[in-house]
Design a protein around this motif. Structure first.
Motif, PDB file in Angstrom:
ATOM      1  N   PHE A 265       0.743  -1.189  -0.321  1.00  0.00           N
ATOM      2  CA  PHE A 265      -0.464  -0.117   0.137  1.00  0.00           C
ATOM      3  C   PHE A 265       1.637   1.399   0.115  1.00  0.00           C
ATOM      4  N   TYR A 266       2.144   0.901   0.585  1.00  0.00           N
ATOM      5  CA  TYR A 266       2.377   2.316   1.204  1.00  0.00           C
ATOM      6  C   TYR A 266       3.521   2.432  -0.615  1.00  0.00           C
TER       7      TYR A 266
ATOM      8  N   ILE B  92       0.477 -13.822  -0.160  1.00  0.00           N
ATOM      9  CA  ILE B  92      -0.876 -13.824  -0.187  1.00  0.00           C
ATOM     10  C   ILE B  92      -2.320 -13.295   0.596  1.00  0.00           C
ATOM     11  N   LEU B  93      -1.742 -13.100   1.716  1.00  0.00           N
ATOM     12  CA  LEU B  93      -2.211 -12.714   2.351  1.00  0.00           C
ATOM     13  C   LEU B  93      -1.778 -11.250   2.369  1.00  0.00           C
ATOM     14  N   ALA B  94      -1.058 -10.559   1.514  1.00  0.00           N
ATOM     15  CA  ALA B  94      -0.181  -8.824   1.855  1.00  0.00           C
ATOM     16  C   ALA B  94      -1.120  -8.559   0.338  1.00  0.00           C
ATOM     17  N   LEU B  95      -1.023  -9.630  -0.399  1.00  0.00           N
ATOM     18  CA  LEU B  95      -1.500  -9.306  -2.068  1.00  0.00           C
ATOM     19  C   LEU B  95      -3.388  -9.011  -1.628  1.00  0.00           C
ATOM     20  N   PHE B  96      -3.816 -10.015  -0.798  1.00  0.00           N
ATOM     21  CA  PHE B  96      -5.397 -10.092  -0.638  1.00  0.00           C
ATOM     22  C   PHE B  96      -5.596  -8.789  -0.355  1.00  0.00           C
ATOM     23  N   LEU B  97      -4.490  -8.453   1.601  1.00  0.00           N
ATOM     24  CA  LEU B  97      -5.629  -7.124   1.915  1.00  0.00           C
ATOM     25  C   LEU B  97      -4.970  -5.809   0.726  1.00  0.00           C
ATOM     26  N   ALA B  98      -3.744  -6.219   1.028  1.00  0.00           N
ATOM     27  CA  ALA B  98      -3.295  -4.326  -0.809  1.00  0.00           C
ATOM     28  C   ALA B  98      -3.975  -3.869  -1.174  1.00  0.00           C
TER      29      ALA B  98
END
Lengths: 408, 231
Positions: free
Chosen positions: A34-35, A326-332
């Motif tokens: 996101f950053y 995968i979690l990071a992509l799913f959130l970001a």
């Protein structure tokens, strides 16, 4: 039993710790994506404002003009130069500049008058779409001018108000005339905001008695190109050797530095963030190894070679970081895509826009989710995880079976 | 008929440094274990039983003297060669079972075969037959925490015999199980010895093991105090 399945089962063995580690890595990954998207958005907006609104990719002047912007330092063969540029696949637009004094009522302010080719300018910049109120220049309205928003405030004019311009014409006589405000610009940069005074080329020529020539030619590629900025500059310089050719990085070094520093700051942030996450991973993996030290001793005693133990520990870490990615992509990704349309509104901190070194920064901060903003944080996450597990993996693989078996 | 010597210990010593003090765990001990033996090292705690077993198992090296397994001297072998020797020629049965907790009984039993790279099909045949032999074929899919102590030790025995090693070193194999289970385990190992010729060397305090062993080697202060055929 294969190593992959063995590693996966080991992760399930300490489910809670695995979840915490994956969660921490995933959350850090999401924040960094996101950053990175925000920084890409910042760079995109800054470039759009500075390059897309004003500077263009490359500019052409006579050699003395940038050091001493004199009304007489003109490009005389502008049509020939623009025809050459057209053949090379570039759009170009001529510009005229002169200094003057703008007055309305009892207020006055120094301005830079800009004579714009209303047909060609939209090909090289998007400034015609950057009008905050009123309209952009129109050849059918020769006395209509567009001014910067701070200038409008300084001399206290609004749409439809009249402004007197006083300056020195090319023949040495006094140039003065009355114009009407037909548009006020959004923030572009300190120069335009405070002193920008746009008029159509014909009006400029008539005011300053300049029949031909121009002071600046702005150049952009006519279509998407794979050429680098330096390659474009070199190509144009070779085509028009009699004039000074500079790209936006050379013309606006402060802006170039800000953009470079912004990109570098992303790498620094990634290193700082993932160093912290790396310590967490190292801690988790060390706990993992120390808990299983006896088990490693047994399997080494049974004949498992060190590299297989190293592989098991590495696989455990890679599985965790893959799930975290995968979690990071799913959130970001959803968050960044949302902020591509609904920007962060920083107008309470900077009502119109903030300017740093004369460069305007939009208070609406958009995300720009690029492959770079996704891959760079993930790459760093993998890199730091691999670095973090090296020590525990080596420790586990090089352990002496006898010491490990009798480890208390 | 002279049976082939599996283990030969020539004047081995093991001296540990504890601070400024030197402790002699094994004191110039010589010993031979022949193929098909069912032998036990016994003696009080600290007599050097486990140290001798560890040196035979290539887990520890003597301060002096030679350990020879199937005619090969261990001194000078690198880590990889020792690791391969343990994998292929030595079976271990530990006091605390030491099964891999995330693997099933079947997977634990096939562990060494998988390390040896035995093809899956052959592995399956051999492991299932051994599990049958140790009476655990029905529990092949259970993890160690779903098995009793005796069952876990049977899996450990299955793991030790699956690769058909030259010798199985069993360190107090009956220490953590009840009497009935201990007798069951000893029956199993005795049968494997009698029927398949598997060589066993125990380290033990347990009278039940000593009663079954056909050769008893008593250790005292790191030396052989007595060595004889069990009555």
């Amino acid at each position: 039993m294969n190593l992959f399945s063995y590693a996966a089962r080991n992760l399930r063995r300490s489910g809670q710790r695995t979840c915490i580690m994956i969660g921490a890595m995933g959350f850090a990954g999401a924040i960094m994506i996101f950053y990175a998207a925000l920084l890409e958005g910042f760079i995109m907006t800054t470039e759009k404002n500075a390059i897309g609104m004003e500077t263009g990719q490359v500019q052409i002047h006579v050699h003395t003009y940038l050091d001493d912007p004199d009304i007489y330092s003109q490009i005389t063969s502008q049509d020939e130069a623009m025809a050459k540029l057209n053949r090379l696949g570039y759009h170009s637009a001529p510009r005229l500049f002169a200094f003057g004094l703008a007055a309305a009522g009892s207020s006055s302010s120094g301005v830079m008058l800009r004579g714009v080719d209303t047909e060609r300018e939209p090909l090289v910049t998007g400034i015609h779409q950057h009008v905050k109120s009123g309209n952009w220049l129109d050849r059918n309205d020769p006395t209509g001018v567009v001014i910067g928003q701070k200038l409008a405030r300084i001399i206290g004019v609004g749409l439809g108000d009249e402004i007197v311009i006083v300056g020195q014409a090319a023949d040495g006589s006094m140039a003065n005339d009355l114009y009407r405000v037909r548009g006020i610009m959004k923030s572009v940069g300190e120069g335009i905001d405070r002193a920008g005074f746009f008029m159509i080329q014909e009006t400029f020529r008539s005011l300053f008695l300049l029949d031909e020539g121009c002071h600046e030619i702005v150049v952009v590629p006519s279509k998407n190109t794979t050429k680098s900025l330096d390659e474009m500059t070199a190509e144009i310089r070779a085509a028009i050797p009699q004039y000074e050719v500079k790209n936006w990085r050379q013309l606006r070094p402060v802006l170039a530095r800000i953009i470079d520093m912004t990109s570098a700051s992303l790498v620094v942030m990634l290193i700082v963030t993932y160093a912290a996450v790396g310590i967490l991973t190292l801690n988790g993996m060390l706990m993992n190894v120390f808990e299983r030290i006896r088990e490693f001793g047994i399997i080494k005693a049974l004949g498992m070679p060190p590299w297989k133990i190293f592989t098991i520990i590495s696989l455990e870490a890679i599985m965790q970081v893959s799930i975290a990615s995968i979690l990071a992509l799913f959130l970001a990704i959803p968050l960044s895509l949302y902020c591509e349309i609904h920007p962060l509104n920083l107008s309470s901190l900077a009502p119109d826009s903030a300017t740093i070194a004369g460069i305007a920064f939009d208070p609406l901060w958009y995300c720009d989710l690029t492959s770079n903003s996704i891959l760079l944080p993930l790459f760093f996450m993998f890199l730091f995880t691999v670095l973090a597990i090296l020590y525990p993996a080596l420790k586990a693989s090089l352990i002496q079976p006898l010491k490990a078996i009798y480890h208390r | 008929m002279n049976r082939k010597s599996i283990v030969e210990l020539n004047q081995i010593c093991k001296i540990y440094q504890q601070g400024k003090l030197q402790v002699t765990a094994v004191d110039c001990l010589s010993l031979q274990i022949a193929q098909g033996e069912f032998s036990a090292l016994y003696g009080p705690s600290g007599s050097g039983k486990t140290t001798v077993l560890n040196m035979i198992g290539a887990l520890d090296e003597p301060s002096s003297g030679d350990v020879i397994i199937e005619g090969k001297t261990l001194a000078g072998m690198d880590r990889t060669a020792l690791s391969r020797l343990r994998r292929d020629r030595i079976g271990f049965v530990f006091q605390a079972y030491n099964l891999v907790p995330v693997l099933t009984a079947y997977e634990n039993a096939e562990f060494v075969l998988a390390l040896q790279g035995v093809p899956i099909r052959e592995r399956r045949q051999r492991v299932m037959s051994i599990l049958e032999e140790v009476g655990l074929a029905d529990l092949a899919d259970r993890r160690p925490d779903e098995l009793s102590g005796g069952q876990q030790q049977r899996v450990a025995i299955a793991r030790a015999i699956a690769p058909e090693p030259a010798i199985i070193l069993a360190d107090e194999p009956t220490a953590n199980v009840d009497s009935a289970t201990a007798n069951g385990l000893l029956d199993l190992m005795e049968n494997l010895n009698s029927n398949k010729g598997v060589t066993f060397l125990f380290s033990t305090h347990d009278q039940r093991v000593m009663d079954r062993a056909r050769r008893l080697i008593e250790l005292k202060d790191g030396k052989i105090a007595s060595d004889g055929v069990s009555p």
